[in-house]
Design an enzyme around this catalytic site. Structure first.
Site, mmCIF file in Angstrom:
data_model
loop_
_atom_site.group_PDB
_atom_site.id
_atom_site.type_symbol
_atom_site.label_atom_id
_atom_site.label_comp_id
_atom_site.label_asym_id
_atom_site.label_seq_id
_atom_site.Cartn_x
_atom_site.Cartn_y
_atom_site.Cartn_z
ATOM 1 C CB THR A 137 -0.979 0.074 1.224
ATOM 2 O OG1 THR A 137 -1.907 -1.135 1.175
ATOM 3 C CG2 THR A 137 -1.745 1.280 1.176
ATOM 4 C CG ASP A 195 -5.959 2.372 1.272
ATOM 5 O OD1 ASP A 195 -7.183 2.320 1.720
ATOM 6 O OD2 ASP A 195 -5.260 1.313 1.707
ATOM 7 C CG ASP A 222 -10.511 2.033 5.117
ATOM 8 O OD1 ASP A 222 -11.518 2.336 5.866
ATOM 9 O OD2 ASP A 222 -9.971 0.951 5.186
ATOM 10 N NE ARG A 283 -12.539 0.503 7.261
ATOM 11 C CZ ARG A 283 -12.814 -0.790 6.574
ATOM 12 N NH1 ARG A 283 -13.452 -1.836 7.178
ATOM 13 N NH2 ARG A 283 -12.119 -0.994 5.619
ATOM 14 C CD1 TRP A 285 -5.509 -0.275 9.824
ATOM 15 C CD2 TRP A 285 -4.531 1.456 9.311
ATOM 16 N NE1 TRP A 285 -4.363 -0.388 9.465
ATOM 17 C CE2 TRP A 285 -3.802 0.433 8.667
ATOM 18 C CE3 TRP A 285 -3.994 2.790 8.987
ATOM 19 C CZ2 TRP A 285 -2.490 0.396 8.107
ATOM 20 C CZ3 TRP A 285 -2.794 2.886 8.107
ATOM 21 C CH2 TRP A 285 -2.211 1.986 7.954
#
Length: 367
Positions: A137, A195, A222, A283, A285
């Site tokens: 990522t 992302d 996210d 949320r 992480w």
């Protein structure tokens, strides 16, 4: 949700309010002027050599370089003073890395439009790397900024990886990653799907402060994430559908270290051409399953469209959002809602300690 107890109200320094242009909404970073770029450019024998005050990038060859990375490479390591990389309009298909030993870079488009200069690439987490392995990522970022005291203005960062590519299953695709401290992103765009914008720090024990003003941030899952202490002010947060046409996702996924500030969304708007009640605000992480983290996201004085769920926070990977720090304050729009156990709201007294100056911790971004 655990909120900090009220502390005595601090008087905000006038210089901070002026430098952030909070009242007017005018872009934070002014056009470079004589004297602002680090003073005397003559290097002393005991100090590192300074780069030229301005380096020009132009695809047509009319500048010093034709790629942004070449301009970054031209900045000396440990450059002691600010240098502007001035980028002429165009689409620059390349990856760019600003290493930790090249601070004080200002990456500036030469027009006032966010879209006139585009830096774009299409790596995803699962994209094979030359020589083996995949990018992961963080490695997928079109532009990666690891240096402190970086500023960007008047351009956009894009990751145009096609999520419909069935050959790649790990579809996280970062447009911009920051890992330094005292980062300013003014009048910029970050565009992607999953992302999009990774706001990080050099390590869990270090602070990575980021001030974002008048930005366009677009994605679906996210798409604003990481452990930085980040302010997102006067910005447009745009929700987009998945590659299969479905709606659903999460705006923020903070991975804040305990005792540090997370994400503060303020004076912004969150909307998009997606289904009603299909997106969560965020949320927690807990990167790597680290239970010591204490993710934080506060959304205040922001207009929320009907795309936001009536229960706007949710759990992640077995960690409950209610054990971390999530809340709202005086949001408006069809996606806003009254206080409840599923929708914690700051009191006026608590909100006094959840302001931009609190997040910046004494740092005053320079104009």
């Amino acid at each position: 949700m655990t909120l900090s107890p009220r502390r005595p109200r601090r008087r905000r320094p006038a210089s901070l309010i002026g430098s952030l242009a909070l009242a007017t909404g005018v872009g934070l970073v002014a056009a470079p002027a004589a004297g602002w770029l680090g003073g005397d450019a003559r290097a002393h024998a005991a100090t590192p050599a300074a780069a030229a005050a301005t380096i020009v990038v132009a695809k047509d060859g009319s500048g010093n370089y034709t790629t942004v990375q070449a301009a970054v490479d031209a900045v000396p390591a440990n450059n002691p003073s600010a240098v502007t990389i001035s980028v002429k309009p165009g689409t620059y298909r390349e990856t760019v890395k600003v290493p930790a030993n090249k601070p004080h870079i200002r990456l500036v488009g030469t027009t006032s439009g966010k879209n006139d200069v585009t830096i774009v690439y299409n790596n995803a987490s699962g994209t094979p790397k030359p020589g083996g392995g995949t990018y992961g990522t963080s490695g997928s970022a079109t532009v990666a900024v690891e240096a402190d005291d970086f500023q960007a203005r008047n351009l956009q960062f894009v990751n145009d990886f096609n999520e419909a590519n069935s050959a790649i299953t790990d579809k996280q695709a970062v447009a911009l990653r920051t890992a330094g401290d005292r980062i300013v992103l003014d009048n910029i765009g970050t565009v992607g799907d999953q992302d999009t914008l990774l706001l990080d720090s050099a390590s869990k024990s270090t602070v990575g402060r980021v001030y974002i003003n008048n930005a366009w941030i677009q994605g679906n899952v996210d798409f604003i994430f990481g452990r930085a202490s980040a302010v997102i002010n006067k910005s447009a947060i745009r929700l987009v559908k998945r590659y299969d046409g479905s709606s659903g996702g999460y705006v923020a996924a903070p991975s804040t270290a305990a005792g540090k500030k997370g994400f503060l969304f303020i004076n912004s708007n969150i909307t998009g051409d997606v289904g009603s009640r299909s997106f969560y605000l965020g949320r927690p992480w807990h990167a790597g399953g680290d239970a010591s983290l204490d993710p934080q996201a506060i959304v205040r004085n922001t207009d929320l469209s009907a795309a936001i769920k009536t229960t706007p926070w949710t759990d992640m990977s077995g960690f409950s959002w209610k054990d971390d720090r999530f809340g709202e304050y005086k949001n408006t729009g069809a996606g806003s809602g009254a206080a409840s156990t599923d929708r914690p709201q700051l009191t006026d007294a608590q909100a006094a300690d959840y302001e931009i100056a609190d997040w910046l911790g004494g740092w005053q971004p320079s104009a």
